[in-house]
Scaffold this active site. Structure first.
Site, PDB file in Angstrom:
ATOM      1  N   ARG A  68      40.701  31.786  45.329  1.00 38.63           N
ATOM      2  CA  ARG A  68      41.991  31.740  46.004  1.00 38.63           C
ATOM      3  C   ARG A  68      41.997  30.722  47.122  1.00 38.63           C
ATOM      4  O   ARG A  68      42.917  29.942  47.277  1.00 38.63           O
ATOM      5  CB  ARG A  68      42.326  33.116  46.614  1.00 38.63           C
ATOM      6  CG  ARG A  68      42.767  34.146  45.642  1.00 38.63           C
ATOM      7  CD  ARG A  68      42.594  35.534  46.186  1.00 38.63           C
ATOM      8  NE  ARG A  68      41.188  35.840  46.363  1.00 38.63           N
ATOM      9  CZ  ARG A  68      40.716  37.014  46.723  1.00 38.63           C
ATOM     10  NH1 ARG A  68      41.536  37.990  46.991  1.00 38.63           N
ATOM     11  NH2 ARG A  68      39.429  37.210  46.832  1.00 38.63           N
ATOM     12  N   LYS A 107      27.750  49.838  48.753  1.00 40.75           N
ATOM     13  CA  LYS A 107      29.013  49.270  49.214  1.00 40.75           C
ATOM     14  C   LYS A 107      30.078  50.361  49.173  1.00 40.75           C
ATOM     15  O   LYS A 107      30.296  50.975  48.127  1.00 40.75           O
ATOM     16  CB  LYS A 107      29.398  48.102  48.289  1.00 40.75           C
ATOM     17  CG  LYS A 107      30.461  47.204  48.852  1.00 40.75           C
ATOM     18  CD  LYS A 107      30.619  45.948  48.017  1.00 40.75           C
ATOM     19  CE  LYS A 107      31.897  45.228  48.364  1.00 40.75           C
ATOM     20  NZ  LYS A 107      32.121  44.059  47.517  1.00 40.75           N
ATOM     21  N   HIS A 167      43.716  39.713  39.650  1.00 40.39           N
ATOM     22  CA  HIS A 167      42.574  39.847  38.736  1.00 40.39           C
ATOM     23  C   HIS A 167      43.036  39.682  37.280  1.00 40.39           C
ATOM     24  O   HIS A 167      42.371  39.020  36.481  1.00 40.39           O
ATOM     25  CB  HIS A 167      41.942  41.242  38.852  1.00 40.39           C
ATOM     26  CG  HIS A 167      41.226  41.530  40.134  1.00 40.39           C
ATOM     27  ND1 HIS A 167      41.533  42.598  40.934  1.00 40.39           N
ATOM     28  CD2 HIS A 167      40.173  40.903  40.745  1.00 40.39           C
ATOM     29  CE1 HIS A 167      40.717  42.632  41.986  1.00 40.39           C
ATOM     30  NE2 HIS A 167      39.886  41.613  41.898  1.00 40.39           N
ATOM     31  N   SER A 188      42.427  43.299  46.856  1.00 43.05           N
ATOM     32  CA  SER A 188      42.404  44.763  46.784  1.00 43.05           C
ATOM     33  C   SER A 188      42.627  45.349  48.179  1.00 43.05           C
ATOM     34  O   SER A 188      43.347  46.343  48.348  1.00 43.05           O
ATOM     35  CB  SER A 188      41.062  45.248  46.233  1.00 43.05           C
ATOM     36  OG  SER A 188      40.810  44.655  44.992  1.00 43.05           O
TER      37      SER A 188
HETATM   38  P1  ADP Z   1      33.964  41.148  44.675  1.00 41.61           P
HETATM   39  O1  ADP Z   1      33.730  42.296  45.619  1.00 41.61           O
HETATM   40  O2  ADP Z   1      32.846  40.941  43.701  1.00 41.61           O
HETATM   41  O3  ADP Z   1      34.411  39.855  45.306  1.00 41.61           O
HETATM   42  P2  ADP Z   1      36.726  41.532  43.802  1.00 41.61           P
HETATM   43  O4  ADP Z   1      37.237  42.627  42.915  1.00 41.61           O
HETATM   44  O5  ADP Z   1      37.242  41.475  45.183  1.00 41.61           O
HETATM   45  O6  ADP Z   1      35.141  41.673  43.735  1.00 41.61           O
HETATM   46  O7  ADP Z   1      36.994  40.120  43.120  1.00 41.61           O
HETATM   47  C1  ADP Z   1      36.451  39.775  41.865  1.00 41.61           C
HETATM   48  C2  ADP Z   1      36.758  38.307  41.603  1.00 41.61           C
HETATM   49  O8  ADP Z   1      38.164  38.132  41.446  1.00 41.61           O
HETATM   50  C3  ADP Z   1      36.318  37.350  42.717  1.00 41.61           C
HETATM   51  O9  ADP Z   1      35.857  36.155  42.137  1.00 41.61           O
HETATM   52  C4  ADP Z   1      37.609  37.107  43.484  1.00 41.61           C
HETATM   53  O10 ADP Z   1      37.596  35.851  44.134  1.00 41.61           O
HETATM   54  C5  ADP Z   1      38.618  37.132  42.350  1.00 41.61           C
HETATM   55  N1  ADP Z   1      39.957  37.503  42.825  1.00 41.61           N
HETATM   56  C6  ADP Z   1      40.307  38.595  43.538  1.00 41.61           C
HETATM   57  N2  ADP Z   1      41.639  38.597  43.787  1.00 41.61           N
HETATM   58  C7  ADP Z   1      42.129  37.477  43.212  1.00 41.61           C
HETATM   59  C8  ADP Z   1      43.446  36.874  43.140  1.00 41.61           C
HETATM   60  N3  ADP Z   1      44.501  37.428  43.723  1.00 41.61           N
HETATM   61  N4  ADP Z   1      43.571  35.709  42.465  1.00 41.61           N
HETATM   62  C9  ADP Z   1      42.487  35.134  41.901  1.00 41.61           C
HETATM   63  N5  ADP Z   1      41.232  35.625  41.938  1.00 41.61           N
HETATM   64  C10 ADP Z   1      41.055  36.782  42.588  1.00 41.61           C
END
Ligand code: ADP
Length: 160
Positions: free
Chosen positions: A90, A41, A17, A128
């Site tokens: 990703r 959620k 992130h 996560s």
């Molecule tokens: P959500 O539940 O809204 O998907 P996340 O916190 O899982 O929230 O992810 C937020 C954003 O960050 C999403 O667009 C996700 O694809 C991106 N993201 C999460 N992990 C990574 C990573 N390791 N590299 C690049 N983008 C990421």
């Protein structure tokens, strides 16, 4: 001033992130990491814990801010007069999910644009949930997440 919103669960925030945030800050003057407070959620950490981990992790990153919302992301963006939502990609699976999300956002507000940044190869396997799995396998997560997340897990706040 160009402002963007980076919405997500951030449950918890990872170095993946942070990488996307830093790429976005090359394009935007300010990026607000917007932590979703969605009671429907199930989350590992409370919204306060997630915001606190982000706040600590972005200290020293110029232009980075954090906030949370229990409302619609699009409403939040409009409230702060931003028309840009940042998301990270990703995998092909991410692409399909994000494609549908963009469609939903556009139905709510066609003037909103989603801006995508590609994951760095180093972080493309980080999520996560993967971090949480590693914790439960007693594996080291310190290269995958900011220090604030390691500390939060050590405090043993939410374990599941
Ligand atoms: P959500 O539940 O809204 O998907 P996340 O916190 O899982 O929230 O992810 C937020 C954003 O960050 C999403 O667009 C996700 O694809 C991106 N993201 C999460 N992990 C990574 C990573 N390791 N590299 C690049 N983008 C990421």
């Amino acid at each position: 001033m160009k402002v963007a919103v980076y919405p997500g669960s951030f449950d918890p925030i990872t170095n993946g992130h942070i990488y996307i945030l830093q790429r976005a800050l090359k394009v935007f003057d300010e990026v607000v990491v917007l932590v979703a407070d969605n009671p429907n959620k199930k989350s590992r950490f409370t919204v306060e814990e997630r915001v606190s981990m982000v706040k600590d992790a972005i200290k020293g990153i110029k232009g980075a801010k954090v906030d949370s919302t229990s409302g619609l992301t699009v409403d939040y963006a409009n409230k702060i007069k931003s028309k840009h939502l940042v998301r990270g990609l990703r995998t092909v699976t991410d692409f399909k999910y994000e494609y549908n999300l963009a469609d939903e956002y556009h139905k709510i507000d066609p003037t909103i644009d989603l801006v995508f940044f590609m994951a760095d190869e180093k972080y493309s396997n980080i999520s996560s949930s993967r971090v949480d799995e590693l914790i439960h396998e007693n594996k080291d997560i310190k290269n995958l997440v900011p220090e604030s997340v390691v500390k939060m897990y050590k405090r043993g706040c939410k374990e599941t």
